[in-house]
Design a protein around this motif. Structure first.
Motif, PDB file in Angstrom:
ATOM      1  N   LYS A   1       0.835  -1.207   0.000  1.00 30.19           N
ATOM      2  CA  LYS A   1       0.000   0.000   0.000  1.00 30.19           C
ATOM      3  C   LYS A   1       0.866   1.252   0.000  1.00 30.19           C
ATOM      4  O   LYS A   1       0.605   2.215  -0.738  1.00 30.19           O
ATOM      5  CB  LYS A   1      -0.913  -0.001   1.223  1.00 30.19           C
ATOM      6  N   LYS A   2       1.914   1.248   0.823  1.00 34.80           N
ATOM      7  CA  LYS A   2       2.824   2.403   0.906  1.00 34.80           C
ATOM      8  C   LYS A   2       3.503   2.659  -0.446  1.00 34.80           C
ATOM      9  O   LYS A   2       3.559   3.790  -0.929  1.00 34.80           O
ATOM     10  CB  LYS A   2       3.873   2.141   1.985  1.00 34.80           C
ATOM     11  N   LYS A   3       3.992   1.587  -1.062  1.00 33.47           N
ATOM     12  CA  LYS A   3       4.644   1.729  -2.360  1.00 33.47           C
ATOM     13  C   LYS A   3       3.660   2.190  -3.432  1.00 33.47           C
ATOM     14  O   LYS A   3       4.006   2.998  -4.313  1.00 33.47           O
ATOM     15  CB  LYS A   3       5.255   0.390  -2.785  1.00 33.47           C
ATOM     16  N   SER A   4       2.427   1.662  -3.364  1.00 34.89           N
ATOM     17  CA  SER A   4       1.404   2.033  -4.348  1.00 34.89           C
ATOM     18  C   SER A   4       1.104   3.519  -4.290  1.00 34.89           C
ATOM     19  O   SER A   4       1.006   4.195  -5.327  1.00 34.89           O
ATOM     20  CB  SER A   4       0.112   1.241  -4.091  1.00 34.89           C
ATOM     21  N   GLU A   5       0.948   4.057  -3.083  1.00 30.75           N
ATOM     22  CA  GLU A   5       0.643   5.476  -2.914  1.00 30.75           C
ATOM     23  C   GLU A   5       1.796   6.336  -3.425  1.00 30.75           C
ATOM     24  O   GLU A   5       1.584   7.352  -4.103  1.00 30.75           O
ATOM     25  CB  GLU A   5       0.349   5.778  -1.447  1.00 30.75           C
ATOM     26  N   GLU A   6       3.021   5.930  -3.083  1.00 31.06           N
ATOM     27  CA  GLU A   6       4.196   6.693  -3.532  1.00 31.06           C
ATOM     28  C   GLU A   6       4.311   6.662  -5.055  1.00 31.06           C
ATOM     29  O   GLU A   6       4.553   7.685  -5.690  1.00 31.06           O
ATOM     30  CB  GLU A   6       5.462   6.113  -2.902  1.00 31.06           C
ATOM     31  N   ARG A   7       4.132   5.474  -5.631  1.00 28.49           N
ATOM     32  CA  ARG A   7       4.248   5.326  -7.086  1.00 28.49           C
ATOM     33  C   ARG A   7       3.104   6.055  -7.801  1.00 28.49           C
ATOM     34  O   ARG A   7       3.321   6.648  -8.875  1.00 28.49           O
ATOM     35  CB  ARG A   7       4.227   3.839  -7.461  1.00 28.49           C
ATOM     36  N   PHE A   8       1.906   6.029  -7.217  1.00 29.86           N
ATOM     37  CA  PHE A   8       0.775   6.719  -7.829  1.00 29.86           C
ATOM     38  C   PHE A   8       1.032   8.230  -7.870  1.00 29.86           C
ATOM     39  O   PHE A   8       0.749   8.885  -8.874  1.00 29.86           O
ATOM     40  CB  PHE A   8      -0.515   6.432  -7.061  1.00 29.86           C
ATOM     41  N   ASN A   9       1.573   8.774  -6.781  1.00 29.40           N
ATOM     42  CA  ASN A   9       1.886  10.201  -6.750  1.00 29.40           C
ATOM     43  C   ASN A   9       2.939  10.553  -7.799  1.00 29.40           C
ATOM     44  O   ASN A   9       2.852  11.601  -8.451  1.00 29.40           O
ATOM     45  CB  ASN A   9       2.372  10.609  -5.357  1.00 29.40           C
ATOM     46  N   GLN A  10       3.926   9.663  -7.958  1.00 27.85           N
ATOM     47  CA  GLN A  10       4.942   9.886  -9.000  1.00 27.85           C
ATOM     48  C   GLN A  10       4.303   9.837 -10.385  1.00 27.85           C
ATOM     49  O   GLN A  10       4.633  10.640 -11.266  1.00 27.85           O
ATOM     50  CB  GLN A  10       6.036   8.818  -8.896  1.00 27.85           C
ATOM     51  N   TRP A  11       3.389   8.891 -10.547  1.00 29.81           N
ATOM     52  CA  TRP A  11       2.713   8.721 -11.837  1.00 29.81           C
ATOM     53  C   TRP A  11       1.877   9.955 -12.178  1.00 29.81           C
ATOM     54  O   TRP A  11       1.863  10.412 -13.325  1.00 29.81           O
ATOM     55  CB  TRP A  11       1.834   7.473 -11.759  1.00 29.81           C
ATOM     56  N   VAL A  12       1.192  10.523 -11.188  1.00 27.99           N
ATOM     57  CA  VAL A  12       0.408  11.740 -11.412  1.00 27.99           C
ATOM     58  C   VAL A  12       1.338  12.904 -11.761  1.00 27.99           C
ATOM     59  O   VAL A  12       1.018  13.727 -12.627  1.00 27.99           O
ATOM     60  CB  VAL A  12      -0.453  12.085 -10.173  1.00 27.99           C
ATOM     61  N   ASP A  13       2.505  12.967 -11.100  1.00 31.21           N
ATOM     62  CA  ASP A  13       3.487  14.010 -11.431  1.00 31.21           C
ATOM     63  C   ASP A  13       3.933  13.889 -12.885  1.00 31.21           C
ATOM     64  O   ASP A  13       4.124  14.899 -13.586  1.00 31.21           O
ATOM     65  CB  ASP A  13       4.716  13.917 -10.515  1.00 31.21           C
ATOM     66  N   GLU A  14       4.088  12.655 -13.350  1.00 33.47           N
ATOM     67  CA  GLU A  14       4.465  12.432 -14.749  1.00 33.47           C
ATOM     68  C   GLU A  14       3.347  12.880 -15.692  1.00 33.47           C
ATOM     69  O   GLU A  14       3.606  13.426 -16.772  1.00 33.47           O
ATOM     70  CB  GLU A  14       4.786  10.954 -14.961  1.00 33.47           C
ATOM     71  N   LEU A  15       2.087  12.633 -15.280  1.00 34.49           N
ATOM     72  CA  LEU A  15       0.950  13.105 -16.082  1.00 34.49           C
ATOM     73  C   LEU A  15       0.980  14.634 -16.192  1.00 34.49           C
ATOM     74  O   LEU A  15       0.718  15.200 -17.255  1.00 34.49           O
ATOM     75  CB  LEU A  15      -0.371  12.673 -15.448  1.00 34.49           C
ATOM     76  N   ARG A  16       1.307  15.287 -15.074  1.00 31.42           N
ATOM     77  CA  ARG A  16       1.372  16.757 -15.052  1.00 31.42           C
ATOM     78  C   ARG A  16       2.403  17.266 -16.065  1.00 31.42           C
ATOM     79  O   ARG A  16       2.160  18.237 -16.785  1.00 31.42           O
ATOM     80  CB  ARG A  16       1.768  17.253 -13.658  1.00 31.42           C
ATOM     81  N   LYS A  17       3.571  16.602 -16.085  1.00 30.02           N
ATOM     82  CA  LYS A  17       4.641  17.042 -16.973  1.00 30.02           C
ATOM     83  C   LYS A  17       4.243  16.944 -18.444  1.00 30.02           C
ATOM     84  O   LYS A  17       4.704  17.731 -19.279  1.00 30.02           O
ATOM     85  CB  LYS A  17       5.908  16.218 -16.721  1.00 30.02           C
ATOM     86  N   GLY A  18       3.392  15.957 -18.752  1.00 33.59           N
ATOM     87  CA  GLY A  18       2.983  15.778 -20.143  1.00 33.59           C
ATOM     88  C   GLY A  18       1.681  16.488 -20.492  1.00 33.59           C
ATOM     89  O   GLY A  18       1.201  16.367 -21.621  1.00 33.59           O
ATOM     90  N   ALA A  19       1.102  17.220 -19.526  1.00 31.86           N
ATOM     91  CA  ALA A  19      -0.208  17.870 -19.754  1.00 31.86           C
ATOM     92  C   ALA A  19      -0.031  19.355 -20.050  1.00 31.86           C
ATOM     93  O   ALA A  19       0.966  19.965 -19.683  1.00 31.86           O
ATOM     94  CB  ALA A  19      -1.091  17.677 -18.536  1.00 31.86           C
ATOM     95  N   ALA A  20      -1.044  19.926 -20.730  1.00 33.11           N
ATOM     96  CA  ALA A  20      -1.096  21.371 -20.963  1.00 33.11           C
ATOM     97  C   ALA A  20      -1.926  21.978 -19.835  1.00 33.11           C
ATOM     98  O   ALA A  20      -3.154  21.871 -19.829  1.00 33.11           O
ATOM     99  CB  ALA A  20      -1.718  21.656 -22.323  1.00 33.11           C
TER     100      ALA A  20
END
Length: 320
Positions: A296-315
């Motif tokens: 669960k801890k790893k999932s939350e950390e990885r999900f936050n990283q994944w959302v940050d990656e979405l931000r970088k690719g978004a307008a």
């Protein structure tokens, strides 16, 4: 017509009468790809965060600028997740949603009417709650598809966590105590109750003067087993004994004799013989629990990283 342009036209037209009346107008706060976040959306989210902060910090008034920034960041992340769910065509079947609601009702022992009433108390309609639950289930599916399936928890990680947190896994405090019991019938005359109290007080004085506690239990206790075991309650953990005796024992040191302890059955004098920490549960017994926690801890950390990656690719355009 472009979706964003259409929204702007509608927003401008609907805002005109409100502006004339002097009412608050909902404007565009941010644009995430082609989707709009309004200032009204941000205000609602900020109000919710402010309530959370005030509750957590015992009424402390939160900084409005910080709260607003947090609210906008949350809404941007939420919008990106919603867009990804739509892109991947993730949908929750109606039957799964219905079953999830039934599970909530069962876990909380609620009827449909009681659930609706509880939601109303939080300012939510049943349909709003249903939509929120659908969004949560869609988000879980997205996390499973994009994040959790790529996460592993190794044997070494589990063992290292166990070694560093042994106190969390079964080193429960144990107690060994004796008692002398005086039965008090709740329907007995007050004179009879007073007589029992007088006897219990006298025996307490004898116990505290150093007389053999087990012998006093054999002589005076109304517990039939005391004749054989001298009032021995055995070894127990917190939660094993009735609340009044547990509370008394919890404040004692080995060798201490309690004050008179009143329970529904009568009066007790407790002597604590021993207290200490038991052995931790073996790793094999708690391995699954630790794996779930680390996963669960790893999932939350990885999900936050994944959302940050979405931000970088978004307008993303912040308007106000």
């Amino acid at each position: 017509m472009n979706k964003l342009l259409l929204y702007c036209i509608i927003a401008a037209l609907s805002a005109f009468p409100a502006a004339v009346r002097g009412e608050t107008v909902s404007a565009i706060a941010a644009i995430v790809n082609d989707d709009v976040i309004t200032t009204l959306d941000v205000q609602k989210e900020a109000d919710q965060i402010a309530r959370e902060v005030e509750k957590k910090n015992a009424g402390e008034v939160p900084d409005k600028a910080t709260i607003r920034k947090t609210a906008l960041d949350r809404l941007i992340d939420k919008k990106l997740v919603e867009q990804k769910i739509k892109e991947l065509d993730i949908k929750v079947p109606e039957e799964e949603l219905r079953q999830s609601i039934e599970d909530v009702k069962k876990q909380n022992n609620l009827t449909q009417e009681a659930l609706v009433a509880a939601l109303a108390g939080q300012g939510l309609s049943f349909e709003q709650y249903k939509n929120q639950l659908r969004e949560q289930l869609e988000r879980l599916r997205l996390m499973s598809q994009e994040v959790r399936s790529k996460i592993q928890v190794g044997e070494r990680e589990v063992r290292e966590y166990y070694e560093a947190n042994k106190a969390r896994y079964g080193q429960e405090e144990f107690f060994h105590a004796r008692h002398i019991f005086f039965k008090v019938d709740k329907n007995a005359p007050e004179t009879e109750k007073a007589k029992v109290m007088a006897t219990a007080t006298r025996v307490l004085q004898e116990a505290r003067s150093g007389k053999d506690f087990a012998e006093l239990a054999r002589q005076y206790s109304d517990d039939p087993a005391a004749k054989q075991d001298g009032g021995d309650l055995g070894t127990f953990k917190k939660g094993d004994m009735i609340a009044e005796i547990e509370a008394a024992v919890g404040a004692m040191k080995p060798g201490d004799v309690s004050d008179l302890v009143k329970t529904a059955a009568g009066l007790h004098i407790i002597k604590l013989e021993e207290r200490g920490l038991g052995k931790p549960r073996p790793l094999d017994e708690v391995k699954g629990e630790i794996e779930d926690l680390l996963y669960k801890k790893k999932s939350e950390e990885r999900f936050n990283q994944w959302v940050d990656e979405l931000r970088k690719g978004a307008a993303i355009e912040i308007k106000r």
